[in-house]
Structures are given as structure tokens and as C-alpha cells.
Design a protein around this motif. Structure first.
Motif, mmCIF file in Angstrom:
data_model
loop_
_atom_site.group_PDB
_atom_site.id
_atom_site.type_symbol
_atom_site.label_atom_id
_atom_site.label_comp_id
_atom_site.label_asym_id
_atom_site.label_seq_id
_atom_site.Cartn_x
_atom_site.Cartn_y
_atom_site.Cartn_z
ATOM 1 N N GLN A 280 22.024 10.128 20.042
ATOM 2 C CA GLN A 280 21.066 11.022 20.688
ATOM 3 C C GLN A 280 20.372 11.924 19.662
ATOM 4 O OE1 GLN A 280 22.852 13.568 23.607
ATOM 5 N NE2 GLN A 280 20.919 14.571 24.161
ATOM 6 N N VAL A 281 21.151 12.493 18.749
ATOM 7 C CA VAL A 281 20.563 13.347 17.718
ATOM 8 C C VAL A 281 19.616 12.543 16.827
ATOM 9 C CG1 VAL A 281 21.080 14.784 15.706
ATOM 10 C CG2 VAL A 281 22.499 14.943 17.750
ATOM 11 N N GLY A 282 20.017 11.309 16.489
ATOM 12 C CA GLY A 282 19.127 10.470 15.694
ATOM 13 C C GLY A 282 17.821 10.170 16.414
ATOM 14 N N GLY A 283 17.891 9.930 17.734
ATOM 15 C CA GLY A 283 16.673 9.688 18.498
ATOM 16 C C GLY A 283 15.784 10.915 18.573
ATOM 17 N N ILE A 284 16.373 12.104 18.692
ATOM 18 C CA ILE A 284 15.573 13.334 18.710
ATOM 19 C C ILE A 284 14.887 13.549 17.364
ATOM 20 C CG2 ILE A 284 15.705 15.839 18.949
ATOM 21 C CD1 ILE A 284 17.996 15.438 20.917
ATOM 22 N N CYS A 285 15.613 13.309 16.271
ATOM 23 C CA CYS A 285 15.011 13.445 14.936
ATOM 24 C C CYS A 285 13.879 12.452 14.740
ATOM 25 C CB CYS A 285 16.080 13.260 13.864
ATOM 26 S SG CYS A 285 17.330 14.564 13.811
ATOM 27 N N ARG A 286 14.051 11.242 15.243
ATOM 28 C CA ARG A 286 12.975 10.252 15.144
ATOM 29 C C ARG A 286 11.748 10.701 15.930
ATOM 30 N NH1 ARG A 286 11.350 6.584 18.539
ATOM 31 N NH2 ARG A 286 13.139 7.002 19.886
ATOM 32 N N SER A 287 11.953 11.254 17.121
ATOM 33 C CA SER A 287 10.836 11.721 17.921
ATOM 34 C C SER A 287 10.109 12.882 17.256
ATOM 35 C CB SER A 287 11.333 12.131 19.313
ATOM 36 O OG SER A 287 10.284 12.628 20.110
ATOM 37 N N SER B 6 19.583 22.934 15.381
ATOM 38 C CA SER B 6 18.274 23.412 14.929
ATOM 39 C C SER B 6 18.036 23.091 13.461
ATOM 40 C CB SER B 6 18.171 24.925 15.168
ATOM 41 O OG SER B 6 18.289 25.229 16.539
ATOM 42 N N GLN B 7 19.075 23.239 12.631
ATOM 43 C CA GLN B 7 18.885 22.989 11.204
ATOM 44 C C GLN B 7 18.592 21.521 10.922
ATOM 45 O OE1 GLN B 7 22.576 23.213 8.900
ATOM 46 N NE2 GLN B 7 23.702 23.555 10.798
ATOM 47 N N VAL B 8 19.089 20.627 11.772
ATOM 48 C CA VAL B 8 18.808 19.204 11.581
ATOM 49 C C VAL B 8 17.328 18.910 11.839
ATOM 50 C CG1 VAL B 8 19.258 16.923 12.536
ATOM 51 C CG2 VAL B 8 21.156 18.455 12.059
ATOM 52 N N LEU B 9 16.779 19.497 12.895
ATOM 53 C CA LEU B 9 15.365 19.281 13.206
ATOM 54 C C LEU B 9 14.467 19.927 12.155
ATOM 55 C CD1 LEU B 9 15.401 19.841 17.066
ATOM 56 C CD2 LEU B 9 15.714 17.730 15.779
ATOM 57 N N GLN B 10 14.832 21.097 11.674
ATOM 58 C CA GLN B 10 14.050 21.740 10.625
ATOM 59 C C GLN B 10 14.100 20.937 9.326
ATOM 60 O OE1 GLN B 10 15.571 25.715 10.316
ATOM 61 N NE2 GLN B 10 14.890 26.312 12.376
ATOM 62 N N GLN B 11 15.250 20.343 9.040
ATOM 63 C CA GLN B 11 15.361 19.499 7.852
ATOM 64 C C GLN B 11 14.513 18.248 7.999
ATOM 65 O OE1 GLN B 11 16.955 20.327 5.021
ATOM 66 N NE2 GLN B 11 16.131 18.450 4.119
ATOM 67 N N THR B 12 14.390 17.721 9.216
ATOM 68 C CA THR B 12 13.520 16.567 9.446
ATOM 69 C C THR B 12 12.076 16.901 9.114
ATOM 70 O OG1 THR B 12 14.996 15.753 11.181
ATOM 71 C CG2 THR B 12 12.751 14.903 11.169
ATOM 72 N N TRP C 81 14.371 1.512 12.242
ATOM 73 C CA TRP C 81 14.873 2.694 11.541
ATOM 74 C C TRP C 81 16.337 2.931 11.890
ATOM 75 C CZ3 TRP C 81 16.138 7.761 13.516
ATOM 76 C CH2 TRP C 81 16.405 8.696 12.519
ATOM 77 N N LYS C 82 17.138 3.177 10.873
ATOM 78 C CA LYS C 82 18.556 3.489 11.073
ATOM 79 C C LYS C 82 18.708 4.989 11.278
ATOM 80 C CE LYS C 82 20.132 -0.297 8.132
ATOM 81 N NZ LYS C 82 20.932 -0.668 6.929
ATOM 82 N N PRO C 83 19.403 5.403 12.345
ATOM 83 C CA PRO C 83 19.564 6.842 12.609
ATOM 84 C C PRO C 83 20.188 7.566 11.421
ATOM 85 C CG PRO C 83 20.296 5.541 14.488
ATOM 86 C CD PRO C 83 20.044 4.574 13.378
ATOM 87 N N SER C 84 19.585 8.684 11.064
ATOM 88 C CA SER C 84 20.066 9.475 9.932
ATOM 89 C C SER C 84 19.577 10.909 10.105
ATOM 90 C CB SER C 84 19.565 8.897 8.601
ATOM 91 O OG SER C 84 19.943 9.724 7.521
ATOM 92 N N PHE C 85 20.448 11.873 9.833
ATOM 93 C CA PHE C 85 20.066 13.284 9.917
ATOM 94 C C PHE C 85 20.952 14.074 8.976
ATOM 95 C CE2 PHE C 85 22.659 11.871 13.479
ATOM 96 C CZ PHE C 85 23.781 12.678 13.404
ATOM 97 N N ARG C 86 20.418 15.214 8.518
ATOM 98 C CA ARG C 86 21.064 15.988 7.463
ATOM 99 C C ARG C 86 21.380 17.400 7.938
ATOM 100 N NH1 ARG C 86 17.358 15.632 4.002
ATOM 101 N NH2 ARG C 86 18.133 13.752 2.999
ATOM 102 N N PHE C 87 22.552 17.903 7.509
ATOM 103 C CA PHE C 87 22.954 19.291 7.721
ATOM 104 C C PHE C 87 22.806 20.014 6.380
ATOM 105 C CE2 PHE C 87 25.179 16.791 10.881
ATOM 106 C CZ PHE C 87 25.016 17.532 12.048
ATOM 107 N N PRO C 88 21.782 20.836 6.199
ATOM 108 C CA PRO C 88 21.530 21.422 4.869
ATOM 109 C C PRO C 88 22.361 22.661 4.551
ATOM 110 C CG PRO C 88 19.793 22.057 6.384
ATOM 111 C CD PRO C 88 20.718 21.167 7.159
ATOM 112 N N ASP C 89 22.952 23.292 5.560
ATOM 113 C CA ASP C 89 23.680 24.543 5.335
ATOM 114 C C ASP C 89 25.162 24.246 5.121
ATOM 115 O OD1 ASP C 89 24.456 27.118 5.106
ATOM 116 O OD2 ASP C 89 23.989 27.710 7.172
ATOM 117 N N VAL D 270 24.524 12.417 7.840
ATOM 118 C CA VAL D 270 25.184 11.455 8.717
ATOM 119 C C VAL D 270 24.213 10.306 8.969
ATOM 120 C CG1 VAL D 270 26.253 11.081 10.972
ATOM 121 C CG2 VAL D 270 26.552 13.268 9.794
ATOM 122 N N SER D 271 24.681 9.073 8.805
ATOM 123 C CA SER D 271 23.828 7.897 8.974
ATOM 124 C C SER D 271 24.655 6.757 9.551
ATOM 125 C CB SER D 271 23.191 7.469 7.649
ATOM 126 O OG SER D 271 24.195 7.155 6.691
#
Length: 410
Positions: free
Chosen positions: A21-28, A71-77, A101-109, A150-151
Motif C-alpha cells: 500500500q505504501v509503495g502504491g501511494i509513493c508511486r501515485s 509523511s517522511q516517505v512521501l516527502q522523500q519521494t 516498477w518495483k515498490p520502493s520507499f525510503r525513511f530518511p530520518d 525498503v524494496s
């Protein structure tokens, strides 16, 4: 220096569904922000990262599903999109497709990430909105945590940590120089006569891969059966990629620990492996031959070896030099005569000028090494730039007295 640590996650079904779900939100968010940037460009305007982050906070009021992701994941996107646009341009950045696209998102903090070991084989990491997630403890973290990504690769999820290990790059490596020739039969050949190669796929896996490809050809696009077959193919190829990455890492460690200078060919692997579609001469047979060559190049992992050597050189101080690849396989390493007829076959080289005989890959590696030493007096590579040995004359002083005006005296 900064380095990476990768671990395999053991997500629960609920955590795996949330990760999708988080990967799909980041893609959107990526696709919407990219379309917004393109629309602004069409109107001759500009929108930046700060403005889009502010608009994202406002969009969460109208679209509550955006608040499900951290929130930090979307801002990093949005920050990753900003960097991609600066590097490649607004129109060259690609969309993130659901299928490709392979789901991937980053936690920068790093302050919101906690990692600890719970047994000999297992550890766990605490991520925002995920809670504690188990992971396979394959190696110590070995440094200060900076961020986590995370990927998903096939059916498994992984986490990659960016770590500051506290080490510094040595000033220089006292070892000798070596030239490395990358080929489609032997992965890497050095100028010292060493051959480095390894089969990345077993015979059983190759047979299974061919059967899965046949099953894939009989499935309908978008069907559940096709998705199952694609997942099985991904499982086989993930093992192949892992073996290839392991081979490149071990070879890079050997080269950088043994040699002070590693000379490679400046190969544009992306351009070399482009499709042969649209070729003018012999489009059918030429396209099939080009496809086979592309598969052979990608199977040997030329670009992966270059990245691995560059990364490993940071810990040893080894100097990496890239030279043009033109005529390295047709030049005699003994007399420097260039003749395409000297390359009798893939493995045999017999100079038509001096009669020198040697393995073709070793001969090419020696030429690559010699090109790395061909540094001109100006400090550039003589094979690619100027071959001048003397420094240029100093320019005239800008404050020199102006020439006298009038009729010249004969």
C-alpha cells in the motif's frame, strides 16, 4: 565513508500488505508530481520541491488515503523526483508503472529507526507506522545508521541501510597497474593473464527458465496465471542476479587489494545493449544476432563489475582509469600494429605484422593497460585528448600597452 547494508525482511501478512500500500501511494505521488511539473513546463512556469511538499500536505485533507503512508516517505519521494528532474530533465524522467516498477520507499530520518539483534540469525528494525519488523541477520551493521530503504524483489522484501562506517579512503595504493578486458565468453581477463569467470545459472535453472518462458507465451496478458508465471521467472532470475553481484564483488575486492591502478574500457553498456529494432541492413537476422549479443553482455554484468570496482577502490585507494575501447582487440600489444585480420577468432590473436601470438583477451587487456599509462604532459589521456608533450605558451598579458595607431612605417 557512506556504504550500504542489505538485509532480507520477514514481514507478516499484514505488514506485507501495508508495504504494498505504501509503495502504491509513493508511486501515485511520483506520477502526479511529475505530471504537475510537466504541465508547468508546458505553460512556461516552474514548480519546485518546497511548493509540492506544501501542496501535498493540503492534499491529505481531500484525499485521506495519502495519510496512510508515513509523511517522511512521501516527502522523500518528492525529493527523489526533484533530483531526477535536475539530472535528466522533466521530459526524460519516467513514469512509475504498476507492472514494471518495483515498490520502493525510503525513511530518511535515522532518529525514527531503531535496529537491534535478537538472536544469532535474526534481528529486528523499528520503522515508522510499521512497528518492529524481523530481518535475517546476515552481517553486522558496522556503523552509524543514516537512512533505510525498503524494496521488494520478486516475492521477498528487503531493507537497505545507508551507514557511515567511519573509514577514510587511503591516499594511494602502492600496488602495480593492471588492465581488465571484459568479454562475452570470459567475464574478465587481466593483463597478467588471469581469467575470471563463473556460471551464474545452473543447467537445471536454465531448463526451468525455458519452460517458464514457454508457459508465459501461452498466457493471456493481465491474467492471474500470467502473474504466477512471472513471479516464478523472477525467483529464478533473482538467484542469477545474486550470483552475478557476488562474483563482481569478489572480483572487485581481488583487483583493488592487489593492484594500485585498474584500467577499464569506457564501455557504454546501456547504448551497446539497445534493441536492434529498425536496423536498415538485414533487420531479421541482424536483429536476432543483436539480441543474442545483448543477452551475453548483460549476463556477464559489465556495468556491475565497473560499479563494484569503483566502490571497492574507496577502501584501498586504488585508482580507476577508463580508456576508449576502440581497436583494443585489433592492436598488437608487442608492435602496436592495428589490423582486424590479426584477430583470428574469439580466443586467438596472431599479429599480421610481427607474428606475435597470444590469447586475444590477454592481448586486449595489455592494450588497455598501456592506454591507461598514456598520459600526456598536460595530465589527460593521450588516447582521447591532446597528445602534446610541451605545455602551451603563456598568453599575452592583458595589461600590455596598446599598439600605436596610424599609418605603419615601411
Amino acid at each position: 565513508m557512506l556504504t550500504g547494508r542489505r538485509y532480507r525482511l520477514d514481514l507478516t501478512p499484514v505488514q506485507a500488505a501495508f508495504a504494498e500500500q505504501v509503495g502504491g501511494i509513493c508511486r501515485s505521488v511520483w506520477n502526479t508530481a511529475l505530471e504537475q511539473r510537466r504541465e508547468y513546463r508546458r505553460r512556461g512556469a516552474f514548480i519546485g520541491h518546497a511548493t509540492q511538499c506544501a501542496q501535498l500536505a493540503e492534499a491529505k485533507r481531500d484525499f485521506p488515503w495519502l495519510a496512510d503512508a508515513p509523511s517522511q516517505v512521501l516527502q522523500q519521494t518528492l525529493k527523489d523526483l526533484e533530483q531526477a528532474v535536475k539530472a535528466h530533465g522533466t521530459w526524460k524522467v519516467r513514469w512509475r508503472s504498476v507492472r514494471r516498477w518495483k515498490p520502493s520507499f525510503r525513511f530518511p530520518d535515522a532518529k525514527q529507526i531503531v535496529m537491534e539483534r535478537i538472536s544469532r540469525r535474526w534481528g529486528r528494525v523499528k520503522l515508522p507506522k510499521f512497528g518492529w519488523v524481523r530481518l535475517r541477520w546476515s552481517r553486522p551493521l558496522g556503523g552509524t545508521l543514516r537512512s533505510a530503504t525498503v524494496s521488494r524483489d520478486g516475492r521477498h522484501w528487503f531493507v537497505s541501510f545507508l551507514v557511515e562506517d567511519g573509514q577514510a579512503t587511503p591516499e594511494a595504493h602502492p600496488g602495480p597497474a593492471v588492465g581488465v578486458d571484459r568479454g562475452v565468453v570470459v567475464a574478465a581477463t587481466t593483463s597478467d593473464g588471469d581469467f575470471h569467470d563463473r556460471p551464474f545459472i545452473t543447467s537445471g535453472e536454465a531448463q526451468r527458465y525455458r519452460r517458464l518462458q514457454q508457459q508465459l507465451a501461452r498466457t493471456r496478458k493481465g491474467s492471474n496465471r500470467r502473474g504466477t508465471v512471472v513471479a516464478k521467472i523472477g525467483t529464478v532470475m533473482r538467484r542469477v542476479r545474486s550470483r552475478r553481484a557476488d562474483f563482481n564483488a569478489q572480483l572487485a575486492a581481488t583487483l583493488t587489494s592487489r593492484y594500485g591502478t585498474v584500467v577499464l574500457e569506457d564501455l557504454r553498456t546501456r547504448n551497446m545493449t539497445m534493441s536492434a529494432k529498425g536496423t536498415v541492413e538485414q533487420p531479421a537476422s541482424g536483429g536476432a544476432q543483436k539480441s543474442g549479443l545483448n543477452r551475453a553482455i548483460l549476463d556477464k554484468g559489465w556495468y556491475g563489475l565497473e560499479l563494484a570496482v569503483t566502490s571497492a577502490s574507496r577502501y584501498t585507494g586504488t585508482k580507476i582509469i577508463k580508456v576508449p575501447a576502440a581497436y583494443t582487440s585489433q592492436t598488437c600489444s608487442a608492435c602496436k600494429a592495428v589490423d582486424a585480420a590479426s584477430r583470428e577468432s574469439q580466443a586467438r590473436f596472431a599479429c599480421t605484422s610481427c607474428g606475435h601470438r597470444e590469447h586475444a583477451d590477454v592481448n586486449a587487456a595489455k592494450n588497455i593497460k598501456a592506454a591507461g599509462h598514456a598520459v600526456s604532459g598536460r595530465g589527460d589521456l593521450g588516447a582521447t585528448r591532446s597528445v602534446k608533450r610541451q605545455p602551451p605558451r603563456p598568453r599575452a598579458r592583458q595589461h600590455a600597452a596598446p599598439a600605436a595607431r596610424g599609418i605603419p612605417v615601411l
